[in-house]
Design an enzyme around this catalytic site. Structure first.
Site, PDB file in Angstrom:
ATOM      1  N   THR A 135       0.822  -1.208   0.000  1.00 58.47           N
ATOM      2  CA  THR A 135       0.000   0.000   0.000  1.00 58.47           C
ATOM      3  C   THR A 135       0.860   1.264   0.000  1.00 58.47           C
ATOM      4  OG1 THR A 135      -1.459   1.296   1.441  1.00 58.47           O
ATOM      5  CG2 THR A 135      -0.107  -0.328   2.520  1.00 58.47           C
ATOM      6  N   ASP A 136       0.272   2.367  -0.468  1.00 59.69           N
ATOM      7  CA  ASP A 136       0.990   3.654  -0.410  1.00 59.69           C
ATOM      8  C   ASP A 136       1.090   4.173   1.030  1.00 59.69           C
ATOM      9  OD1 ASP A 136      -1.665   4.391   0.015  1.00 59.69           O
ATOM     10  OD2 ASP A 136      -1.710   5.957  -1.515  1.00 59.69           O
ATOM     11  N   GLU A 137       0.327   3.569   1.962  1.00 60.32           N
ATOM     12  CA  GLU A 137       0.305   4.100   3.333  1.00 60.32           C
ATOM     13  C   GLU A 137       1.652   3.902   4.046  1.00 60.32           C
ATOM     14  OE1 GLU A 137      -3.338   3.454   5.471  1.00 60.32           O
ATOM     15  OE2 GLU A 137      -4.473   3.221   3.624  1.00 60.32           O
ATOM     16  N   TYR A 160      -1.590  -0.502  11.050  1.00 55.12           N
ATOM     17  CA  TYR A 160      -1.760  -1.157   9.734  1.00 55.12           C
ATOM     18  C   TYR A 160      -0.577  -0.828   8.822  1.00 55.12           C
ATOM     19  CZ  TYR A 160      -3.221  -1.597   4.842  1.00 55.12           C
ATOM     20  OH  TYR A 160      -3.255  -1.884   3.496  1.00 55.12           O
ATOM     21  N   LYS A 164       2.437  -3.242   7.244  1.00 57.85           N
ATOM     22  CA  LYS A 164       2.697  -3.406   5.806  1.00 57.85           C
ATOM     23  C   LYS A 164       4.136  -2.968   5.484  1.00 57.85           C
ATOM     24  CE  LYS A 164       0.224  -4.567   2.966  1.00 57.85           C
ATOM     25  NZ  LYS A 164      -0.179  -5.913   2.444  1.00 57.85           N
TER      26      LYS A 164
HETATM   27  P1  NAD Z   1      -9.596  -7.351   2.389  1.00 56.12           P
HETATM   28  O1  NAD Z   1      -9.574  -7.057   3.841  1.00 56.12           O
HETATM   29  O2  NAD Z   1     -10.827  -7.077   1.598  1.00 56.12           O
HETATM   30  O3  NAD Z   1      -9.228  -8.886   2.143  1.00 56.12           O
HETATM   31  C1  NAD Z   1      -8.197  -9.542   2.835  1.00 56.12           C
HETATM   32  C2  NAD Z   1      -8.377 -11.042   2.627  1.00 56.12           C
HETATM   33  O4  NAD Z   1      -7.313 -11.706   3.329  1.00 56.12           O
HETATM   34  C3  NAD Z   1      -9.686 -11.591   3.200  1.00 56.12           C
HETATM   35  O5  NAD Z   1     -10.301 -12.437   2.248  1.00 56.12           O
HETATM   36  C4  NAD Z   1      -9.257 -12.371   4.432  1.00 56.12           C
HETATM   37  O6  NAD Z   1     -10.098 -13.475   4.728  1.00 56.12           O
HETATM   38  C5  NAD Z   1      -7.854 -12.818   4.041  1.00 56.12           C
HETATM   39  N1  NAD Z   1      -7.001 -13.077   5.216  1.00 56.12           N
HETATM   40  C6  NAD Z   1      -6.838 -12.277   6.302  1.00 56.12           C
HETATM   41  N2  NAD Z   1      -5.990 -12.869   7.184  1.00 56.12           N
HETATM   42  C7  NAD Z   1      -5.603 -14.046   6.622  1.00 56.12           C
HETATM   43  C8  NAD Z   1      -4.728 -15.094   7.041  1.00 56.12           C
HETATM   44  N3  NAD Z   1      -4.087 -15.038   8.224  1.00 56.12           N
HETATM   45  N4  NAD Z   1      -4.552 -16.155   6.222  1.00 56.12           N
HETATM   46  C9  NAD Z   1      -5.198 -16.227   5.023  1.00 56.12           C
HETATM   47  N5  NAD Z   1      -6.055 -15.284   4.591  1.00 56.12           N
HETATM   48  C10 NAD Z   1      -6.252 -14.197   5.376  1.00 56.12           C
HETATM   49  O7  NAD Z   1      -8.330  -6.551   1.803  1.00 56.12           O
HETATM   50  P2  NAD Z   1      -8.156  -5.818   0.402  1.00 56.12           P
HETATM   51  O8  NAD Z   1      -8.662  -4.438   0.516  1.00 56.12           O
HETATM   52  O9  NAD Z   1      -8.636  -6.701  -0.672  1.00 56.12           O
HETATM   53  O10 NAD Z   1      -6.555  -5.730   0.353  1.00 56.12           O
HETATM   54  C11 NAD Z   1      -5.790  -6.778  -0.224  1.00 56.12           C
HETATM   55  C12 NAD Z   1      -4.321  -6.405  -0.183  1.00 56.12           C
HETATM   56  O11 NAD Z   1      -4.102  -5.178  -0.892  1.00 56.12           O
HETATM   57  C13 NAD Z   1      -3.798  -6.153   1.252  1.00 56.12           C
HETATM   58  O12 NAD Z   1      -2.500  -6.692   1.325  1.00 56.12           O
HETATM   59  C14 NAD Z   1      -3.777  -4.642   1.377  1.00 56.12           C
HETATM   60  O13 NAD Z   1      -2.783  -4.231   2.271  1.00 56.12           O
HETATM   61  C15 NAD Z   1      -3.460  -4.227  -0.048  1.00 56.12           C
HETATM   62  N6  NAD Z   1      -3.966  -2.897  -0.454  1.00 56.12           N
HETATM   63  C16 NAD Z   1      -5.272  -2.563  -0.263  1.00 56.12           C
HETATM   64  C17 NAD Z   1      -5.732  -1.309  -0.700  1.00 56.12           C
HETATM   65  C18 NAD Z   1      -7.182  -0.924  -0.552  1.00 56.12           C
HETATM   66  O14 NAD Z   1      -7.527   0.232  -0.860  1.00 56.12           O
HETATM   67  N7  NAD Z   1      -8.063  -1.788  -0.118  1.00 56.12           N
HETATM   68  C19 NAD Z   1      -4.850  -0.408  -1.312  1.00 56.12           C
HETATM   69  C20 NAD Z   1      -3.509  -0.810  -1.495  1.00 56.12           C
HETATM   70  C21 NAD Z   1      -3.081  -2.049  -1.076  1.00 56.12           C
HETATM   71  P1  TYD Z   2     -10.637   4.214   4.568  1.00 52.44           P
HETATM   72  O1  TYD Z   2     -11.622   3.824   3.524  1.00 52.44           O
HETATM   73  O2  TYD Z   2     -10.711   3.572   5.909  1.00 52.44           O
HETATM   74  O3  TYD Z   2      -9.194   4.000   3.906  1.00 52.44           O
HETATM   75  P2  TYD Z   2      -7.720   4.460   4.474  1.00 52.44           P
HETATM   76  O4  TYD Z   2      -7.812   4.834   5.886  1.00 52.44           O
HETATM   77  O5  TYD Z   2      -6.945   3.221   4.261  1.00 52.44           O
HETATM   78  O6  TYD Z   2      -7.306   5.600   3.584  1.00 52.44           O
HETATM   79  O7  TYD Z   2     -10.735   5.779   4.787  1.00 52.44           O
HETATM   80  C1  TYD Z   2     -10.581   6.698   3.718  1.00 52.44           C
HETATM   81  C2  TYD Z   2     -10.640   8.100   4.299  1.00 52.44           C
HETATM   82  O8  TYD Z   2     -11.973   8.330   4.811  1.00 52.44           O
HETATM   83  C3  TYD Z   2      -9.708   8.302   5.487  1.00 52.44           C
HETATM   84  O9  TYD Z   2      -9.190   9.639   5.452  1.00 52.44           O
HETATM   85  C4  TYD Z   2     -10.600   8.131   6.704  1.00 52.44           C
HETATM   86  C5  TYD Z   2     -11.951   8.636   6.213  1.00 52.44           C
HETATM   87  N1  TYD Z   2     -13.136   7.990   6.847  1.00 52.44           N
HETATM   88  C6  TYD Z   2     -14.144   8.770   7.409  1.00 52.44           C
HETATM   89  O10 TYD Z   2     -14.077  10.011   7.407  1.00 52.44           O
HETATM   90  N2  TYD Z   2     -15.213   8.135   7.989  1.00 52.44           N
HETATM   91  C7  TYD Z   2     -15.327   6.760   8.026  1.00 52.44           C
HETATM   92  O11 TYD Z   2     -16.321   6.228   8.600  1.00 52.44           O
HETATM   93  C8  TYD Z   2     -14.292   5.975   7.410  1.00 52.44           C
HETATM   94  C9  TYD Z   2     -14.367   4.484   7.421  1.00 52.44           C
HETATM   95  C10 TYD Z   2     -13.217   6.627   6.823  1.00 52.44           C
END
Ligand code: NAD
Ligand code: TYD
Length: 354
Positions: A135-137, A160, A164
């Site tokens: 992630t970019d975070e 988190y 990562k």
């Molecule tokens: P998500 O939370 O929707 O899905 C995570 C999945 O991992 C779930 O299906 C869960 O059951 C599985 N999981 C969790 N713990 C596990 C374990 N111990 N063993 C096996 N499976 C397990 O997450 P997402 O949003 O789809 O993110 C997927 C990846 O992309 C993550 O690594 C996250 O850091 C990265 N990412 C997410 C975003 C975003 O905006 N959502 C952006 C950049 C990177």
């Molecule tokens: P989120 O979707 O949790 O992603 P991330 O924290 O990984 O960027 O949140 C996106 C932005 O929205 C973040 O600045 C937090 C804000 N936010 C709210 O203001 N209210 C909410 O209930 C949630 C879940 C997020």
């Protein structure tokens, strides 16, 4: 002998991004066997992949990436050639409530997977790849200007992003120390279908539909860079096949929005789609206590990915947002199923103090 040219272990495939990656791979590469390993935590939902249940090049395995013995067995059973690692605890607010789970899955789980890859491929790296999805975070927070590049120093602020960042460091260390053939990508915030409704966009769609308050953290002036999830999956496909060994790629769409501006656009789209009086969804906006350690701004510079591998986002944000809203409104049963049970208990703890 297997008919497949690769046996790709995709971890976390029942989650939001993983399910899109799996769908893309299974449809596009009939000569790859895609093995989806997922623990099915609250965020993992097999309904996300119902359409693939009978696909001959797809297998689901339930299991935990932190279980070293089981993971090594899995490599042997399926003769794993490559890993695309997405499994993670992924929600910042949950990491603030319970950091240990994030350390276990995101850090220990990643190392367990690499140990299995290292042992099973045993130094013969040819034709193998370990792709770590990040992630970019990890880069921390920007001021009002500038972008994260692949050279930006890591500076995570939430449990988190710290977990990562730690896993990214381990992946690079395994490349530098043992020669493991790795590639890493760091992507901005994703949006699209099948995202668990604890993240901003699906949570607010759900709340607007049900006339519930929209909890905006702090002053709402935090900025995120949003990318359509299918474009992230396309980028993963490109990087998996053509990314340079040991390299990192930033993925983003140059699409920054202050939370409050994005929420107002979403409210307008929802008013139209639900045939409600213009302005009625905006009335649900409620400012609540800020998230501790809240990063002010994320913005990704994905020039390297464009110039080296030719990837670009395919969709404008307004179009992607409308598609996303349409999907959630057409899939109310999906939304109702995931918002029952475990998720509700979490929702109550998270928002009780706000
Ligand atoms: P998500 O939370 O929707 O899905 C995570 C999945 O991992 C779930 O299906 C869960 O059951 C599985 N999981 C969790 N713990 C596990 C374990 N111990 N063993 C096996 N499976 C397990 O997450 P997402 O949003 O789809 O993110 C997927 C990846 O992309 C993550 O690594 C996250 O850091 C990265 N990412 C997410 C975003 C975003 O905006 N959502 C952006 C950049 C990177
Ligand atoms: P989120 O979707 O949790 O992603 P991330 O924290 O990984 O960027 O949140 C996106 C932005 O929205 C973040 O600045 C937090 C804000 N936010 C709210 O203001 N209210 C909410 O209930 C949630 C879940 C997020």
């Amino acid at each position: 002998m297997s008919d497949f040219s690769k046996h790709i272990l995709v971890t976390g495939g029942a989650g939001f991004i993983g399910s899109h990656v799996i769908r893309l791979l299974v449809h596009k590469y009939h000569d790859y066997h895609v093995i989806n390993l997922d623990k099915l935590t609250y965020a993992g939902n097999l309904e996300n992949l119902k359409d693939l249940e009978d696909a001959p090049n797809y297998t689901f395995v339930k299991g935990d990436i932190t279980d070293a013995e089981f993971i090594l067995e899995l490599f042997r059973d399926h003769d794993i050639t490559d890993v695309i690692h997405l499994a993670a605890e992924s929600h910042v607010d949950r990491s603030i409530l319970n950091p240990m789970e994030f350390i276990m899955t995101n850090v220990v789980g990643t190392v367990v997977l690499m140990n299995a890859a290292k042992a099973y491929w045993s130094g013969n790296w040819n034709g193998h790849r370990f792709y770590h999805v990040s992630t970019d975070e990890v880069y921390g927070s920007l001021g009002e200007t500038g972008f994260f590049t692949e050279e930006t120093s890591y500076d995570p602020h939430s449990p988190y992003s710290a977990s990562k960042a730690s896993s990214d460091h381990f992946v690079r260390a395994y490349h530098d120390t043992y020669g493991l053939p790795v590639v890493i990508s760091n992507c901005s915030n994703n949006y699209g279908s099948h995202q668990f409704p604890e993240k901003l966009i699906p949570l607010f769609i759900h709340n607007i539909t049900n006339n519930k308050p929209l909890p905006v953290y702090g002053d709402g002036k935090y900025t995120r860079d949003w990318l359509w999830v299918n474009d992230h999956a396309r980028a993963i496909d490109v990087i998996f096949h053509a990314g340079k060994n040991g390299s990192t790629y930033n993925i983003g769409g140059f699409n920054e929005w202050q939370n409050i501006d994005l929420i107002k656009v979403l409210c307008k789209v929802m008013d139209t789609k639900l045939n409600r009086e213009p302005g009625s969804s905006e009335k649900l906006i409620t400012y609540v206590k800020d998230r501790p350690g809240h990063d002010l701004r994320y913005a990704i510079d994905s020039t390297k990915l464009k110039e080296e591998l030719g990837w670009e986002p395919s969709l404008q944000f307004e179009e992607g947002l409308e598609k996303t809203v349409d999907w959630y409104l057409a899939n109310e049963t999906w939304l109702n199923n995931v918002t029952s049970g475990n998720y509700k208990a979490y929702y109550e703890t998270q928002y009780a103090q706000r």
